[in-house]
Write a protein that holds these residues in place. Sequence first.
Motif, PDB file in Angstrom:
ATOM      1  N   LEU A 136       0.881  -1.102   0.099  1.00 59.50           N
ATOM      2  CA  LEU A 136      -0.052  -0.005   0.093  1.00 59.50           C
ATOM      3  C   LEU A 136       0.936   1.413   0.053  1.00 59.50           C
ATOM      4  CD1 LEU A 136      -2.597  -1.116   2.598  1.00 59.50           C
ATOM      5  CD2 LEU A 136      -3.220  -0.460   0.065  1.00 59.50           C
ATOM      6  N   ARG A 137       1.986   1.288   0.691  1.00 59.82           N
ATOM      7  CA  ARG A 137       2.805   2.449   0.896  1.00 59.82           C
ATOM      8  C   ARG A 137       3.767   2.671   0.091  1.00 59.82           C
ATOM      9  NH1 ARG A 137       3.292   1.463   7.216  1.00 59.82           N
ATOM     10  NH2 ARG A 137       1.177   1.783   8.035  1.00 59.82           N
ATOM     11  N   TYR A 138       4.019   1.719  -0.708  1.00 56.27           N
ATOM     12  CA  TYR A 138       5.246   1.954  -1.874  1.00 56.27           C
ATOM     13  C   TYR A 138       4.720   2.906  -2.871  1.00 56.27           C
ATOM     14  CZ  TYR A 138       9.123   1.222  -4.999  1.00 56.27           C
ATOM     15  OH  TYR A 138      10.223   1.415  -5.781  1.00 56.27           O
ATOM     16  N   ASP A 139       5.716   3.927  -2.914  1.00 55.01           N
ATOM     17  CA  ASP A 139       5.180   5.076  -3.816  1.00 55.01           C
ATOM     18  C   ASP A 139       5.455   4.712  -5.440  1.00 55.01           C
ATOM     19  OD1 ASP A 139       4.742   7.596  -4.947  1.00 55.01           O
ATOM     20  OD2 ASP A 139       6.614   8.566  -4.328  1.00 55.01           O
ATOM     21  N   ALA A 140       4.489   4.227  -6.061  1.00 52.97           N
ATOM     22  CA  ALA A 140       4.535   4.086  -7.577  1.00 52.97           C
ATOM     23  C   ALA A 140       2.753   4.240  -7.833  1.00 52.97           C
ATOM     24  CB  ALA A 140       4.913   2.616  -7.785  1.00 52.97           C
ATOM     25  N   PRO A 141       2.518   4.942  -8.988  1.00 47.80           N
ATOM     26  CA  PRO A 141       1.282   5.064  -9.392  1.00 47.80           C
ATOM     27  C   PRO A 141       0.550   3.916 -10.057  1.00 47.80           C
ATOM     28  CG  PRO A 141       2.660   6.214 -10.977  1.00 47.80           C
ATOM     29  CD  PRO A 141       3.515   5.350  -9.864  1.00 47.80           C
ATOM     30  N   ILE A 142       1.425   2.940 -10.369  1.00 50.80           N
ATOM     31  CA  ILE A 142       0.993   1.677 -11.223  1.00 50.80           C
ATOM     32  C   ILE A 142       1.358   0.582 -10.550  1.00 50.80           C
ATOM     33  CG2 ILE A 142       0.530   0.211 -13.265  1.00 50.80           C
ATOM     34  CD1 ILE A 142       0.875   2.936 -14.800  1.00 50.80           C
ATOM     35  N   LYS A 143       0.671  -0.355  -9.742  1.00 51.57           N
ATOM     36  CA  LYS A 143       0.975  -1.507  -9.128  1.00 51.57           C
ATOM     37  C   LYS A 143       0.538  -2.757  -9.799  1.00 51.57           C
ATOM     38  CE  LYS A 143       1.946   1.031  -4.892  1.00 51.57           C
ATOM     39  NZ  LYS A 143       1.397   1.300  -3.502  1.00 51.57           N
ATOM     40  N   CYS A 144       1.262  -3.778  -9.999  1.00 53.17           N
ATOM     41  CA  CYS A 144       0.924  -4.908 -10.708  1.00 53.17           C
ATOM     42  C   CYS A 144       1.360  -6.239  -9.824  1.00 53.17           C
ATOM     43  CB  CYS A 144       1.865  -5.259 -11.820  1.00 53.17           C
ATOM     44  SG  CYS A 144       1.131  -3.934 -13.269  1.00 53.17           S
ATOM     45  N   LEU A 145       0.136  -6.963  -9.228  1.00 58.77           N
ATOM     46  CA  LEU A 145       0.561  -7.877  -8.214  1.00 58.77           C
ATOM     47  C   LEU A 145       0.107  -9.372  -8.778  1.00 58.77           C
ATOM     48  CD1 LEU A 145      -0.985  -5.901  -5.134  1.00 58.77           C
ATOM     49  CD2 LEU A 145       1.243  -5.970  -5.893  1.00 58.77           C
ATOM     50  N   GLN A 146       1.034 -10.455  -8.318  1.00 52.99           N
ATOM     51  CA  GLN A 146       0.508 -11.725  -8.496  1.00 52.99           C
ATOM     52  C   GLN A 146       0.325 -12.672  -7.446  1.00 52.99           C
ATOM     53  OE1 GLN A 146       4.126 -10.791  -9.818  1.00 52.99           O
ATOM     54  NE2 GLN A 146       2.930  -9.258 -11.097  1.00 52.99           N
ATOM     55  N   GLU A 147      -0.367 -13.526  -7.718  1.00 48.67           N
ATOM     56  CA  GLU A 147      -0.902 -14.240  -6.332  1.00 48.67           C
ATOM     57  C   GLU A 147      -1.668 -13.535  -5.372  1.00 48.67           C
ATOM     58  OE1 GLU A 147       1.742 -17.448  -4.773  1.00 48.67           O
ATOM     59  OE2 GLU A 147       2.416 -17.687  -6.519  1.00 48.67           O
ATOM     60  N   PHE A 148      -2.481 -12.530  -6.033  1.00 49.01           N
ATOM     61  CA  PHE A 148      -3.269 -11.497  -5.245  1.00 49.01           C
ATOM     62  C   PHE A 148      -4.353 -12.196  -4.644  1.00 49.01           C
ATOM     63  CE2 PHE A 148      -6.354  -8.011  -4.564  1.00 49.01           C
ATOM     64  CZ  PHE A 148      -5.632  -7.180  -3.878  1.00 49.01           C
ATOM     65  N   TYR A 149      -4.554 -11.980  -3.126  1.00 52.71           N
ATOM     66  CA  TYR A 149      -5.368 -12.700  -2.190  1.00 52.71           C
ATOM     67  C   TYR A 149      -5.956 -11.614  -1.506  1.00 52.71           C
ATOM     68  CZ  TYR A 149      -7.120 -17.257  -0.495  1.00 52.71           C
ATOM     69  OH  TYR A 149      -7.880 -18.194   0.042  1.00 52.71           O
ATOM     70  N   ILE A 150      -7.284 -11.681  -1.090  1.00 53.30           N
ATOM     71  CA  ILE A 150      -8.062 -10.992  -0.205  1.00 53.30           C
ATOM     72  C   ILE A 150      -8.883 -11.827   0.709  1.00 53.30           C
ATOM     73  CG2 ILE A 150      -7.966  -9.214  -1.830  1.00 53.30           C
ATOM     74  CD1 ILE A 150     -11.180  -9.379  -1.518  1.00 53.30           C
ATOM     75  N   SER A 151      -9.113 -11.197   2.027  1.00 55.05           N
ATOM     76  CA  SER A 151     -10.159 -11.894   2.922  1.00 55.05           C
ATOM     77  C   SER A 151     -10.790 -10.606   3.716  1.00 55.05           C
ATOM     78  CB  SER A 151      -9.512 -12.645   3.986  1.00 55.05           C
ATOM     79  OG  SER A 151     -10.291 -13.261   4.884  1.00 55.05           O
ATOM     80  N   THR A 152     -12.243 -10.697   3.243  1.00 56.64           N
ATOM     81  CA  THR A 152     -13.188  -9.729   4.079  1.00 56.64           C
ATOM     82  C   THR A 152     -13.611 -10.001   5.540  1.00 56.64           C
ATOM     83  OG1 THR A 152     -14.981 -10.604   3.140  1.00 56.64           O
ATOM     84  CG2 THR A 152     -13.896  -9.102   1.994  1.00 56.64           C
ATOM     85  N   SER A 153     -12.878 -11.066   5.997  1.00 48.71           N
ATOM     86  CA  SER A 153     -13.284 -11.440   7.349  1.00 48.71           C
ATOM     87  C   SER A 153     -12.526 -10.373   8.425  1.00 48.71           C
ATOM     88  CB  SER A 153     -12.757 -12.733   7.777  1.00 48.71           C
ATOM     89  OG  SER A 153     -11.430 -12.848   7.519  1.00 48.71           O
TER      90      SER A 153
END
Length: 372
Positions: free
Chosen positions: A143-160
Amino acid sequence: MTVRARVAYFVAYFFRSLLWSLNLLLGLYTCLAYWLLYKLPVEHWTAGMVMITLPVAWLLNLVLVFFWLTTRPWRSWLSGLVLMIGIVLFGPRTFVWHQPVELSGKGTPLKVFSYNVESFGLDSPWERYHSSPRVRRIVNYVLRYDAPIKCLQEFYISTSIPDYNVVRRMRQAGYSYSVLLHPELANAPDGPIGAAIFSIYPIIHSGRETFNGFNGLVWANIKVGNDTIRVINVHLHSMGIRVGRVLNQEELTGVKHETRGVLSALRTGFIERREEVAKVQRHIRESEFPVIVTGDHNDTPYSVVYERMRQTLPNSFEDAGRGFGFTYNRLPGFIRIDHQFHDPKLRILNFETINYISYSDHYPIVGTYQLK
């Protein structure tokens, strides 16, 4: 000369002759790898096996150079010549040392951040439903890394847990535009989304193509001021290299079983990635805008995938990187499998492998480009 001395002489002669014969075979094997990699005459998985072992062949040739220098110096020419040819042909994809370039003219600098986040650790049920310092550290870093475009692999979320709802937190951080490989999981309590692009700049058009589960690609046409570029984020089929499992076996049968598993996974990976990279190339050809391709390619610079991409677009590490650029944070470690390729119309100012960030099994990579 005593009988004992004669026996010792003939034994030493026999082993030196045997080693020289093996040296000749090694030289031929290395030259075969050069030919396959430089010309790509065939793209069979066996050719991939030969190409990927090129660094091992280099290491063995280097050992033989030093050995012959201490015993039969004239024999060191063979491996020395083979290594010199390798430096000429493949040096830039192995080791480079470029300094960052200053922005020139009225161009706009654009930083593209890419990171295989290893699911943020949320693939573990305990981590998914309990607040974890380890998970929070890698999420906060992204979140904090300063870059206007971020490309992520193995992206995972949990809303719990609110901290783990990374899609929502990215939007709160200013990344209002996004493309997800599996957008239907964006609000799921257990969301293996896969590849994702987040941008503070408007995305005017986008698309996705799933290969298998986590693997696939997402692309976005992003408007940066008066310019528009296409960013393609890829996650190709896994290499299947599990060296740790082989080394942790205590019995020979276990070593054999795990080794067969690694070889089988490598074979499957070569076949799958060869087909997947053709799809990436199609998305590049279809773009009317300059293209940046980034992500986890799961292949080294000595592979069919890398050479095909390199023939399509220049590699950002080769043009602006420093050192060896190793990106894998597990055994065998000394490999570069995360890459960025850029359109020649985009001037590359800097490329960095952030090898001091070890939250994941990969290191982040960042390319800075100048838009004209």
